[in-house]
Scaffold this motif. Structure first.
Motif, PDB file in Angstrom:
ATOM      1  N   VAL A 299      24.976  21.915  10.012  1.00  0.00           N
ATOM      2  CA  VAL A 299      23.523  22.098  10.193  1.00  0.00           C
ATOM      3  C   VAL A 299      23.131  21.856   8.511  1.00  0.00           C
ATOM      4  N   LEU A 300      23.233  23.188   7.776  1.00  0.00           N
ATOM      5  CA  LEU A 300      22.604  23.662   6.494  1.00  0.00           C
ATOM      6  C   LEU A 300      23.028  22.991   5.846  1.00  0.00           C
ATOM      7  N   ILE A 301      24.916  22.649   5.875  1.00  0.00           N
ATOM      8  CA  ILE A 301      25.489  21.773   4.714  1.00  0.00           C
ATOM      9  C   ILE A 301      24.331  20.363   4.747  1.00  0.00           C
TER      10      ILE A 301
ATOM     11  N   LYS B  57      13.472  25.476  -2.344  1.00  0.00           N
ATOM     12  CA  LYS B  57      12.767  24.847  -1.515  1.00  0.00           C
ATOM     13  C   LYS B  57      13.575  24.011  -0.888  1.00  0.00           C
ATOM     14  N   ASN B  58      14.707  23.802  -0.725  1.00  0.00           N
ATOM     15  CA  ASN B  58      15.775  23.496   0.166  1.00  0.00           C
ATOM     16  C   ASN B  58      15.383  24.416   1.684  1.00  0.00           C
ATOM     17  N   LYS B  59      15.484  25.883   1.392  1.00  0.00           N
ATOM     18  CA  LYS B  59      14.951  26.563   2.835  1.00  0.00           C
ATOM     19  C   LYS B  59      13.869  25.438   3.386  1.00  0.00           C
ATOM     20  N   GLU B  60      12.958  25.503   2.787  1.00  0.00           N
ATOM     21  CA  GLU B  60      11.386  24.663   2.955  1.00  0.00           C
ATOM     22  C   GLU B  60      11.645  23.769   3.663  1.00  0.00           C
ATOM     23  N   ILE B  61      12.282  22.847   2.952  1.00  0.00           N
ATOM     24  CA  ILE B  61      12.390  21.075   3.539  1.00  0.00           C
ATOM     25  C   ILE B  61      12.900  21.393   4.436  1.00  0.00           C
ATOM     26  N   ARG B  62      14.144  22.082   4.804  1.00  0.00           N
ATOM     27  CA  ARG B  62      14.867  22.244   5.814  1.00  0.00           C
ATOM     28  C   ARG B  62      13.955  22.632   7.285  1.00  0.00           C
ATOM     29  N   ARG B  63      12.927  23.833   6.409  1.00  0.00           N
ATOM     30  CA  ARG B  63      12.257  23.949   8.497  1.00  0.00           C
ATOM     31  C   ARG B  63      11.052  23.086   7.873  1.00  0.00           C
ATOM     32  N   GLN B  64      10.539  22.139   7.729  1.00  0.00           N
ATOM     33  CA  GLN B  64      10.152  21.005   7.599  1.00  0.00           C
ATOM     34  C   GLN B  64      10.923  19.930   8.623  1.00  0.00           C
ATOM     35  N   GLN B  65      11.849  19.243   8.382  1.00  0.00           N
ATOM     36  CA  GLN B  65      11.961  18.189   8.538  1.00  0.00           C
ATOM     37  C   GLN B  65      13.584  18.426  10.089  1.00  0.00           C
ATOM     38  N   THR B  66      13.872  19.907  10.411  1.00  0.00           N
ATOM     39  CA  THR B  66      14.720  20.477  11.485  1.00  0.00           C
ATOM     40  C   THR B  66      14.316  21.929  12.058  1.00  0.00           C
ATOM     41  N   GLY B  67      13.513  22.266  11.393  1.00  0.00           N
ATOM     42  CA  GLY B  67      12.818  23.384  12.301  1.00  0.00           C
ATOM     43  C   GLY B  67      13.737  24.554  12.311  1.00  0.00           C
ATOM     44  N   ILE B  68      14.945  24.086  11.574  1.00  0.00           N
ATOM     45  CA  ILE B  68      15.520  25.708  11.090  1.00  0.00           C
ATOM     46  C   ILE B  68      15.077  26.301   9.620  1.00  0.00           C
ATOM     47  N   ASP B  69      14.896  28.336  10.924  1.00  0.00           N
ATOM     48  CA  ASP B  69      14.509  28.642   8.964  1.00  0.00           C
ATOM     49  C   ASP B  69      15.226  29.253   8.499  1.00  0.00           C
ATOM     50  N   LEU B  70      16.694  29.059   8.314  1.00  0.00           N
ATOM     51  CA  LEU B  70      17.662  29.491   7.854  1.00  0.00           C
ATOM     52  C   LEU B  70      18.021  29.689   6.261  1.00  0.00           C
ATOM     53  N   ALA B  71      18.204  30.146   5.214  1.00  0.00           N
ATOM     54  CA  ALA B  71      19.029  30.298   3.504  1.00  0.00           C
ATOM     55  C   ALA B  71      20.404  29.578   4.180  1.00  0.00           C
TER      56      ALA B  71
ATOM     57  N   HIS C 115      23.907  28.720   3.132  1.00  0.00           N
ATOM     58  CA  HIS C 115      25.565  29.987   2.906  1.00  0.00           C
ATOM     59  C   HIS C 115      26.389  29.423   2.492  1.00  0.00           C
ATOM     60  N   ASN C 116      25.824  28.145   1.673  1.00  0.00           N
ATOM     61  CA  ASN C 116      27.392  27.526   1.109  1.00  0.00           C
ATOM     62  C   ASN C 116      26.472  26.907  -0.423  1.00  0.00           C
ATOM     63  N   GLU C 117      27.388  28.001  -1.243  1.00  0.00           N
ATOM     64  CA  GLU C 117      26.190  28.109  -2.830  1.00  0.00           C
ATOM     65  C   GLU C 117      27.311  26.445  -3.330  1.00  0.00           C
ATOM     66  N   ILE C 118      27.730  26.342  -3.108  1.00  0.00           N
ATOM     67  CA  ILE C 118      27.897  24.902  -3.585  1.00  0.00           C
ATOM     68  C   ILE C 118      27.379  23.670  -3.173  1.00  0.00           C
ATOM     69  N   THR C 119      26.867  23.853  -1.534  1.00  0.00           N
ATOM     70  CA  THR C 119      25.744  22.929  -1.284  1.00  0.00           C
ATOM     71  C   THR C 119      24.412  22.956  -1.812  1.00  0.00           C
ATOM     72  N   ARG C 120      24.072  23.921  -2.029  1.00  0.00           N
ATOM     73  CA  ARG C 120      23.256  24.845  -2.711  1.00  0.00           C
ATOM     74  C   ARG C 120      21.985  23.967  -3.907  1.00  0.00           C
ATOM     75  N   MET C 121      24.161  24.912  -4.234  1.00  0.00           N
ATOM     76  CA  MET C 121      23.660  24.130  -6.313  1.00  0.00           C
ATOM     77  C   MET C 121      23.279  22.159  -6.144  1.00  0.00           C
ATOM     78  N   LEU C 122      23.976  22.000  -5.224  1.00  0.00           N
ATOM     79  CA  LEU C 122      23.501  20.134  -5.362  1.00  0.00           C
ATOM     80  C   LEU C 122      22.144  20.025  -5.101  1.00  0.00           C
ATOM     81  N   ALA C 123      21.768  20.411  -3.940  1.00  0.00           N
ATOM     82  CA  ALA C 123      21.337  20.328  -3.384  1.00  0.00           C
ATOM     83  C   ALA C 123      19.770  20.475  -4.273  1.00  0.00           C
ATOM     84  N   GLU C 124      19.399  21.781  -4.830  1.00  0.00           N
ATOM     85  CA  GLU C 124      18.125  23.058  -5.666  1.00  0.00           C
ATOM     86  C   GLU C 124      18.666  22.354  -6.719  1.00  0.00           C
ATOM     87  N   HIS C 125      19.704  21.770  -7.589  1.00  0.00           N
ATOM     88  CA  HIS C 125      19.752  21.671  -9.276  1.00  0.00           C
ATOM     89  C   HIS C 125      20.685  20.162  -9.596  1.00  0.00           C
TER      90      HIS C 125
END
Length: 447
Positions: A329-331, A350-364, A366-376
């Protein structure tokens, strides 16, 4: 036994005692942290980094970080990364860095736009400094370490000294884990990641560092054990770390260790002379049999629960819906953010805030590759390509760094399940950039 080997044994005993000491008197952990930082600065400055002391002390910090976290000894949450960056900076002050490291300066520069975006887009109730530091400290630490290590010449003996520096704090960690949960049978009740067998700390991170321990002591056994006693000691630690890593019930660190060892053996086999290849084949067979033995013992100690864990089943043997413990789900959410913001991304944190708003999941993440893509965004994609391709290119031109591909594998596999919570993937990745020379032909015979 030579003086160096005897010193190694004494250091093992000292760190085993240190593990006991920290368990009995937890406040010592904070003293340990402060002492380590002060000693590290002194060690580099006193020797003017003539023998890459910055690498030795940084390797030590990488291995001790989890122990300090699980004993609440960290003065700062990101002590490991910050202290290593300081050590790298001091090292560069005394011994400089290669101008060819421009790729890693570019890597750092490409991180900046998303940091700026996050300062403007993060919610008012968010601690902006913490949100940015949590997500960006890992990549920045990696950048600093890479600039220092890029094409830096080190002897093979010095590389083995770095491996030895990794090994010592891990011994204290293993002793602490055994004292925290001496009976695995008593604390394993299901197939979920187990905090009790992980020293009360995050099993994912503990598994990561224990997996590194398996590889480190395997290298010690293979390349740095000239006496029978050291062979027995290092072989025993390989088995101990494999067992403790397995019973955390966090699979990432164990699979990473297996991948690193497999890659090392392949590299050794391909570069070995014809007469040495059969010996490497024997090592593979013995390693496989030892692995089966550790797995069997782990299965007995966990009443078969570990078999179900790796089969992705619950305690009753029912197949779990999620293959990645819910990380899919995070990926998926981070990939969608990348598609929605392909140029500069959503901003660091910002990706944590957006995920919390869209899915209700309040998690940072766990995958640096998809985090880099989402945030950068696309800049993150360029950074990932720099990180992946550069070590491969350097290895083709310097195959004497026989550990380079294993180091790269550790970074790549670790950031896929544990992001860059620890300093380990940042520093270990940088070691794949070293230019190693004068390999001891008595240890590994190559063409």
């Amino acid at each position: 036994m030579k003086k160096e080997e005897l010193s190694y044994v004494y250091l093992i005993l000292f760190h085993a005692f240190l593990g006991v000491l920290v368990y009995v008197f937890p406040f010592i952990s904070k003293i340990y942290t402060l002492t380590l930082f002060v000693f590290g600065v002194f060690y580099i400055v006193k020797n003017r980094n003539k023998n890459n002391e910055a690498l030795i002390i940084s390797a030590y910090v990488v291995s001790v970080e989890v122990l300090l976290r699980m004993t609440d000894g960290m003065i700062l949450n990101e002590f490991g990364k910050y202290s290593i960056m300081i050590f790298m900076f001091l090292g560069m002050v005394y011994s400089g860095f290669l101008k060819n490291a421009i790729m890693y300066w570019l890597f750092l520069i490409l991180l900046v736009p998303s940091i700026v975006i996050s300062t403007l887009s993060l919610n008012f109730d968010t601690d902006i400094r913490k949100a940015i530091a949590f997500n960006i400290s890992g990549p920045v630490c990696l950048g600093f370490c890479s600039i220092y290590c890029y094409q830096r010449k080190v002897s093979f003996d010095r590389l083995k000294a770095i491996i030895a520096a990794f090994s010592l704090p891990l011994i204290a960690t293993s002793v602490y884990l055994f004292l925290f949960s001496p009976s695995v049978k008593d604390v394993v009740t299901g197939t979920q990641s187990n905090f009790a067998t992980s020293g009360g700390f995050g099993p994912n991170q503990v598994s990561t560092i224990l997996g590194l321990g398996v590889f480190v002591f395997f290298v010690q056994l293979l390349l740095n054990s000239k006496s029978r006693l050291l062979q027995i000691v290092n072989a025993s630690f390989v088995l101990v770390f494999a067992f403790r890593g397995i019973v955390t019930f966090s699979r990432g660190g164990v699979m990473t260790a297996i991948g690193m060892i497999f890659i090392l053996l392949v590299v050794l086999y391909l570069q070995a002379s014809f007469t040495i290849k059969p010996k490497i084949g024997l090592i593979v067979i013995v390693s496989f049999l030892a692995g089966l033995g550790v797995w069997g013992y782990s299965s007995i100690q966990t009443s078969g629960m570990i078999n179900k864990r790796y089969a992705n089943e619950d305690a009753l043997g029912r197949k779990k819906k999620s293959q990645l413990s819910g990380r899919e789900v995070l990926i998926e959410s981070e990939l969608q953010m990348f598609l929605d913001n392909p140029i500069l991304g959503v901003g660091v944190g910002k990706n944590k805030e957006i995920r919390r708003q869209q899915t209700g999941i309040d998690l940072a993440s766990h995958n640096e590759i998809t985090r880099m893509l989402a945030e950068h965004g696309s800049l993150g994609l360029i950074d990932l390509l720099i990180l992946f391709c550069t070590p491969l290119f350097l290895f083709v031109n310097n195959r004497q760094n026989i550990l380079a591909l294993s180091f790269l594998a550790f970074w790549l596999l670790t950031i896929n399940h544990a992001a860059m919570r620890l300093a380990a993937p940042a520093f270990v990745y940088a070691l794949s950039l070293l230019k190693v020379y004068t390999v001891e032909t008595s240890t590994v015979h190559r063409k």
